[in-house]
Write an enzyme that holds these catalytic residues in place. Structure first.
Site, PDB file in Angstrom:
ATOM      1  N   LYS A 158       0.826  -1.204   0.000  1.00 36.49           N
ATOM      2  CA  LYS A 158       0.000   0.000   0.000  1.00 36.49           C
ATOM      3  C   LYS A 158       0.859   1.252   0.000  1.00 36.49           C
ATOM      4  O   LYS A 158       1.880   1.321   0.685  1.00 36.49           O
ATOM      5  CB  LYS A 158      -0.897   0.038   1.239  1.00 36.49           C
ATOM      6  CG  LYS A 158      -2.016  -0.978   1.257  1.00 36.49           C
ATOM      7  CD  LYS A 158      -2.883  -0.740   2.480  1.00 36.49           C
ATOM      8  CE  LYS A 158      -4.065  -1.695   2.522  1.00 36.49           C
ATOM      9  NZ  LYS A 158      -4.916  -1.426   3.708  1.00 36.49           N
ATOM     10  N   GLY A 164      -8.584   6.810  -2.134  1.00 35.79           N
ATOM     11  CA  GLY A 164      -9.478   6.596  -3.268  1.00 35.79           C
ATOM     12  C   GLY A 164      -9.347   5.228  -3.896  1.00 35.79           C
ATOM     13  O   GLY A 164      -9.717   5.015  -5.036  1.00 35.79           O
ATOM     14  N   GLY A 165      -8.818   4.254  -3.133  1.00 40.21           N
ATOM     15  CA  GLY A 165      -8.672   2.909  -3.658  1.00 40.21           C
ATOM     16  C   GLY A 165      -7.484   2.745  -4.582  1.00 40.21           C
ATOM     17  O   GLY A 165      -7.314   1.698  -5.199  1.00 40.21           O
ATOM     18  N   GLU A 200       1.450  -5.296   4.433  1.00 42.85           N
ATOM     19  CA  GLU A 200       0.708  -5.919   5.524  1.00 42.85           C
ATOM     20  C   GLU A 200       0.010  -7.183   5.029  1.00 42.85           C
ATOM     21  O   GLU A 200      -0.152  -7.400   3.820  1.00 42.85           O
ATOM     22  CB  GLU A 200      -0.308  -4.957   6.128  1.00 42.85           C
ATOM     23  CG  GLU A 200      -1.447  -4.583   5.213  1.00 42.85           C
ATOM     24  CD  GLU A 200      -2.406  -3.577   5.834  1.00 42.85           C
ATOM     25  OE1 GLU A 200      -1.980  -2.826   6.741  1.00 42.85           O
ATOM     26  OE2 GLU A 200      -3.580  -3.531   5.418  1.00 42.85           O
ATOM     27  N   HIS A 208     -15.338  -5.064   5.730  1.00 44.88           N
ATOM     28  CA  HIS A 208     -14.842  -3.690   5.847  1.00 44.88           C
ATOM     29  C   HIS A 208     -15.842  -2.912   6.693  1.00 44.88           C
ATOM     30  O   HIS A 208     -16.965  -2.640   6.256  1.00 44.88           O
ATOM     31  CB  HIS A 208     -14.709  -3.054   4.468  1.00 44.88           C
ATOM     32  CG  HIS A 208     -14.066  -1.715   4.478  1.00 44.88           C
ATOM     33  ND1 HIS A 208     -12.839  -1.469   3.922  1.00 44.88           N
ATOM     34  CD2 HIS A 208     -14.469  -0.536   5.000  1.00 44.88           C
ATOM     35  CE1 HIS A 208     -12.512  -0.191   4.080  1.00 44.88           C
ATOM     36  NE2 HIS A 208     -13.492   0.386   4.738  1.00 44.88           N
ATOM     37  N   LYS A 237     -16.169   1.604  -2.968  1.00 43.72           N
ATOM     38  CA  LYS A 237     -17.421   1.130  -2.374  1.00 43.72           C
ATOM     39  C   LYS A 237     -18.598   1.304  -3.330  1.00 43.72           C
ATOM     40  O   LYS A 237     -18.672   2.284  -4.067  1.00 43.72           O
ATOM     41  CB  LYS A 237     -17.685   1.895  -1.073  1.00 43.72           C
ATOM     42  CG  LYS A 237     -16.570   1.759  -0.053  1.00 43.72           C
ATOM     43  CD  LYS A 237     -16.722   2.790   1.051  1.00 43.72           C
ATOM     44  CE  LYS A 237     -15.515   2.777   1.968  1.00 43.72           C
ATOM     45  NZ  LYS A 237     -15.554   3.857   2.956  1.00 43.72           N
ATOM     46  N   GLU A 275     -11.444   3.280   9.836  1.00 38.42           N
ATOM     47  CA  GLU A 275     -11.802   2.099   9.058  1.00 38.42           C
ATOM     48  C   GLU A 275     -11.049   0.873   9.554  1.00 38.42           C
ATOM     49  O   GLU A 275      -9.873   0.951   9.924  1.00 38.42           O
ATOM     50  CB  GLU A 275     -11.521   2.366   7.588  1.00 38.42           C
ATOM     51  CG  GLU A 275     -12.161   3.666   7.109  1.00 38.42           C
ATOM     52  CD  GLU A 275     -12.515   3.649   5.647  1.00 38.42           C
ATOM     53  OE1 GLU A 275     -12.010   2.783   4.929  1.00 38.42           O
ATOM     54  OE2 GLU A 275     -13.300   4.508   5.230  1.00 38.42           O
ATOM     55  N   ARG A 292     -12.416  13.647   6.898  1.00 34.97           N
ATOM     56  CA  ARG A 292     -13.397  14.412   6.133  1.00 34.97           C
ATOM     57  C   ARG A 292     -14.746  13.716   6.192  1.00 34.97           C
ATOM     58  O   ARG A 292     -14.869  12.610   6.709  1.00 34.97           O
ATOM     59  CB  ARG A 292     -12.953  14.496   4.680  1.00 34.97           C
ATOM     60  CG  ARG A 292     -12.529  13.114   4.169  1.00 34.97           C
ATOM     61  CD  ARG A 292     -12.576  12.979   2.690  1.00 34.97           C
ATOM     62  NE  ARG A 292     -11.903  11.772   2.249  1.00 34.97           N
ATOM     63  CZ  ARG A 292     -12.494  10.596   2.147  1.00 34.97           C
ATOM     64  NH1 ARG A 292     -13.756  10.458   2.490  1.00 34.97           N
ATOM     65  NH2 ARG A 292     -11.820   9.535   1.727  1.00 34.97           N
ATOM     66  N   ARG A 338     -24.594   3.561  -4.323  1.00 35.32           N
ATOM     67  CA  ARG A 338     -24.036   4.590  -5.193  1.00 35.32           C
ATOM     68  C   ARG A 338     -24.453   4.296  -6.635  1.00 35.32           C
ATOM     69  O   ARG A 338     -24.283   3.174  -7.121  1.00 35.32           O
ATOM     70  CB  ARG A 338     -22.519   4.618  -5.097  1.00 35.32           C
ATOM     71  CG  ARG A 338     -21.992   4.840  -3.697  1.00 35.32           C
ATOM     72  CD  ARG A 338     -20.487   5.058  -3.705  1.00 35.32           C
ATOM     73  NE  ARG A 338     -19.948   5.039  -2.356  1.00 35.32           N
ATOM     74  CZ  ARG A 338     -18.714   5.424  -2.040  1.00 35.32           C
ATOM     75  NH1 ARG A 338     -17.904   5.845  -3.001  1.00 35.32           N
ATOM     76  NH2 ARG A 338     -18.291   5.375  -0.797  1.00 35.32           N
TER      77      ARG A 338
END
Length: 478
Positions: A158, A164-165, A200, A208, A237, A275, A292, A338
């Site tokens: 990561k 933002g994925g 990780e 999630h 998501k 998260e 945010r 969404r």
């Protein structure tokens, strides 16, 4: 309270913040690019300032232009929404230097928490459990190999500055790690200007789960329960719900209390989200904190009755938190879908074009956050999120049925415009999802089946290139 707030964003979140300001008697100004001159936010705001051409780097990511716009209209505060500059500590500091209140945490806190690596260190010190792996960035591929061998495969590489994925690569075997490490570092440098990465353990059957918190500048804080965001494609998501289903009350309470402790010990202020990944044995592991408002905040509002944007504004204005933890009551279940302007049958390619029909659903306990309208032109420049459909019901089964009914009513049509509604219906029809037994692998499983994502339709007549994801939440994150 502020007299005027500048909204430094676009799309549905700009409209959402604008409405909250108006309800509190706060005048609004929005910034807009040349591509958004006819947007709903521009039409609804008290004032609008054009800040540049369509490319986001020359408009919505142009900090100098946004600050100048705020000074031009006499705003006292800037609300960044989500995406764009919402978690940019430099922008928050620039606002402060120009006498503007940035509606979010202090710049130094945002800088520490916005960096995944330093956030992991802070949360580890606060006692939050982390996935097995490196706490600090991994400087070389040899160190990455050593870490992976120690924790076992699969692992995920990561970007420390990711969001933002983006900037994440799952690695299933030792042979793939060197290439994945190099690729992720290169992507991180290109997208975020920072090539640091960490490694990780990748949890394959995880849920999630995230926790909404509100903290003021006086040391007070509350959590507003959990949300499940396990329905993801490429860490973006698609469907979220509150509270997280099929977990024990004890686990949900522990995650929420742990999240709030971490936020308070880090000195966080404003509305934020912590998260976590939760495994099959209900063990949870901290992923990151988003400084945010989240895309999926409506489901928390629907089960608590708390307007999160109102609270953001009050906290930023210096008001002590108006809520106590014992006053927070969770009622029923809320689920949000969404609706993106994308074609699931073409690997979810964006489908910009003019909306010829746009009739959102209505009915009891149904909420639609959108900036769309008939005749609106979805451009190729920004994120493809068109609307969010959220419903509430006293129990999960009725909430899912209500969401299905709402999506059936949603009439979205354009010459080349497609939506993700048909694919969302596939998710809602899935037996494991209906039972609340799904995990982050659900979407991949559905996409590997032979069943089409949508009903047949005429060939698309205009090609579209994938657009930059500059205005979305970050899922494994966000």
């Amino acid at each position: 309270m502020f007299e005027k707030v500048l909204i430094a964003n676009r799309g549905e979140i700009a409209v959402r913040v604008l409405r909250a300001c108006r309800e509190l008697g706060v005048r609004t100004a929005v910034v807009y690019s040349a591509a958004d001159a006819d947007s709903a936010a521009v039409r609804l705001a008290d004032e609008a300032v054009r800040i540049g051409p369509a490319p986001s780097r020359r408009s919505y990511l142009n900090a100098a232009a946004i600050v100048e716009a705020a000074r031009q209209v006499g705003a006292q505060a800037v609300h960044p929404g989500y995406g764009f500059l919402s978690e940019d500590a430099d922008f928050a500091e620039i606002c402060a230097e120009n006498g503007l209140t940035f509606i979010g945490p202090r710049p130094e806190v945002m800088a520490a928490l916005g960096d995944k690596s330093s956030a992991r260190v802070l949360m580890s010190r606060a006692g939050l459990p982390l996935p097995a792996g490196s706490v600090e960035p991994v400087p070389t591929v040899d160190v990455a190999v050593e870490v992976a061998e120690g924790i076992g495969y699969p692992v995920i590489v990561k970007a420390a500055a990711g969001g933002g994925g983006r900037g994440m690569t799952v690695v299933w075997s030792p042979a793939d790690l060197p290439r994945a490490y190099a690729k992720t570092r290169a992507t991180a440098q290109k997208v975020f200007g920072d090539d640091r990465v960490y490694v990780e353990r990748y949890l394959t059957d995880a849920r999630h789960v995230e926790v909404q918190v509100l903290c003021d500048a006086h040391g007070n804080g509350v959590h507003l329960g959990t949300r499940d965001c396990s329905v993801q494609r490429r860490h973006q998501k698609l469907i979220e719900e509150a509270p997280a289903p099929a977990l024990s009350v004890a686990t949900l309470d522990t995650i929420a209390e742990t999240a709030l402790r971490g936020a308070l010990e880090a000195g966080f202020t404003g509305a934020g989200t912590l998260e976590f990944l939760v495994d099959a044995k209900e063990r949870f592991h901290f992923l990151e904190i988003n400084c945010r408002i989240q895309v999926e905040h409506p489901v928390t509002e629907m089960i608590t009755g708390v307007d999160l944007v109102h609270e953001q504004l009050h906290i930023a204005a210096g008001t002590p938190l108006r809520l106590r933890q014992e006053e927070i009551r969770l009622h029923g279940v809320a689920v949000e879908c969404r609706v993106n302007a994308e074609d699931p049958d073409r690997d979810f390619a964006p489908t910009p074009g003019r909306l010829e029909r746009f009739v959102p659903p209505g009915g009891p306990f149904t909420r639609v956050d959108t900036h769309g309208y008939p005749g609106y032109v979805i451009g190729p420049h920004y994120d493809s999120l068109l609307a969010k459909v959220a419903v509430w019901a006293p129990d999960r089964e009725l909430a899912l049925n209500r969401l299905e009914r709402a999506l059936d009513e949603f009439d979205v049509a354009g010459t080349v415009v497609r939506s993700t509604i048909p694919f969302a219906r596939r998710v809602l029809d899935d037996a494991e999802f209906r039972k609340g037994r799904h995990n982050t692998g659900l979407v991949d499983r559905l996409l590997t089946t032979d069943s089409p994502a949508t009903t047949p339709h005429p060939p698309v007549t205009a090609a579209s290139e994938p657009r930059p994801s500059t205005a979305t939440d970050s899922p494994t994150s966000d």
